[in-house]
Motif scaffolding. Sequence first.
Motif, short mmCIF file in Angstrom:
data_model
loop_
_atom_site.label_atom_id
_atom_site.label_comp_id
_atom_site.label_asym_id
_atom_site.label_seq_id
_atom_site.Cartn_x
_atom_site.Cartn_y
_atom_site.Cartn_z
N ASP A 1 0.80 -1.13 0.08
CA ASP A 1 -0.04 0.05 0.08
C ASP A 1 1.02 1.30 -0.04
OD1 ASP A 1 -2.27 -1.57 0.16
OD2 ASP A 1 -2.46 -1.37 2.07
N GLN A 2 1.91 1.31 0.83
CA GLN A 2 2.95 2.40 0.98
C GLN A 2 3.55 2.60 -0.37
OE1 GLN A 2 5.25 1.00 4.21
NE2 GLN A 2 4.26 2.62 5.33
N GLU B 1 1.07 3.89 -3.17
CA GLU B 1 0.51 5.24 -2.68
C GLU B 1 1.75 6.31 -3.18
OE1 GLU B 1 0.02 8.11 1.16
OE2 GLU B 1 -0.30 5.98 1.55
N GLU C 1 1.69 6.59 -6.82
CA GLU C 1 0.49 7.53 -7.18
C GLU C 1 0.71 8.99 -7.06
OE1 GLU C 1 -2.09 6.74 -8.89
OE2 GLU C 1 -1.87 4.73 -8.73
#
Length: 185
Positions: free
Chosen positions: A106-107, A110, A113
């Motif tokens: 997830d990190q 993110e 992005e």
Amino acid sequence: MSSNCLRIAVVCSSNQNRSMEAHNFLAKKGFRVKSFGSGNHVKLPGQAADKPNIYDFNVSYDEIYTQNGLLHMLDRNRRIKEAPERFQDYHEKFDVIITCEERVYDQVVEDLELRKERTTTEDCVHILNLDIQDNQDEATIGAFIICDLVAMLAESDDLDNDIDEIVHEIEQKCQRMFLHTVVFY
């Protein structure tokens, strides 16, 4: 695609155990690999479970090595590179990024992005996650699985079209599930 062409990153939280074990295996097989952590600090076991030894990224393994009792792991790490590196501070492009726990996945997604918002280029990267417990035995098993996966990816003539089938084959073989996403950044 040959092993010399595929650009690989392996990311865990502290760039100490899981990512470094996979980095070691992949480098010995001739792959172009870098490893990183994604946390705010490097954490190693301390005198008690709630009192870890905490270091900044880019503190050399030699300095950590002299202050800590995890000799085997740190000795391996310092033979591979000078210090743990943080993924968010590194901006080389990769074809495949493999993370070692869902929180790290997830990190990484993110961060990429956010990078996309600051650039005009759009490169594609496949991000895969294999959950690996943070202990030496699981790090070794995870490194074998990652090495098998990367070897199959490197053999592909069309990574974008073949990756789902390759991941499915590895999942069947090792009886572990991967997360997979593509990010343009």
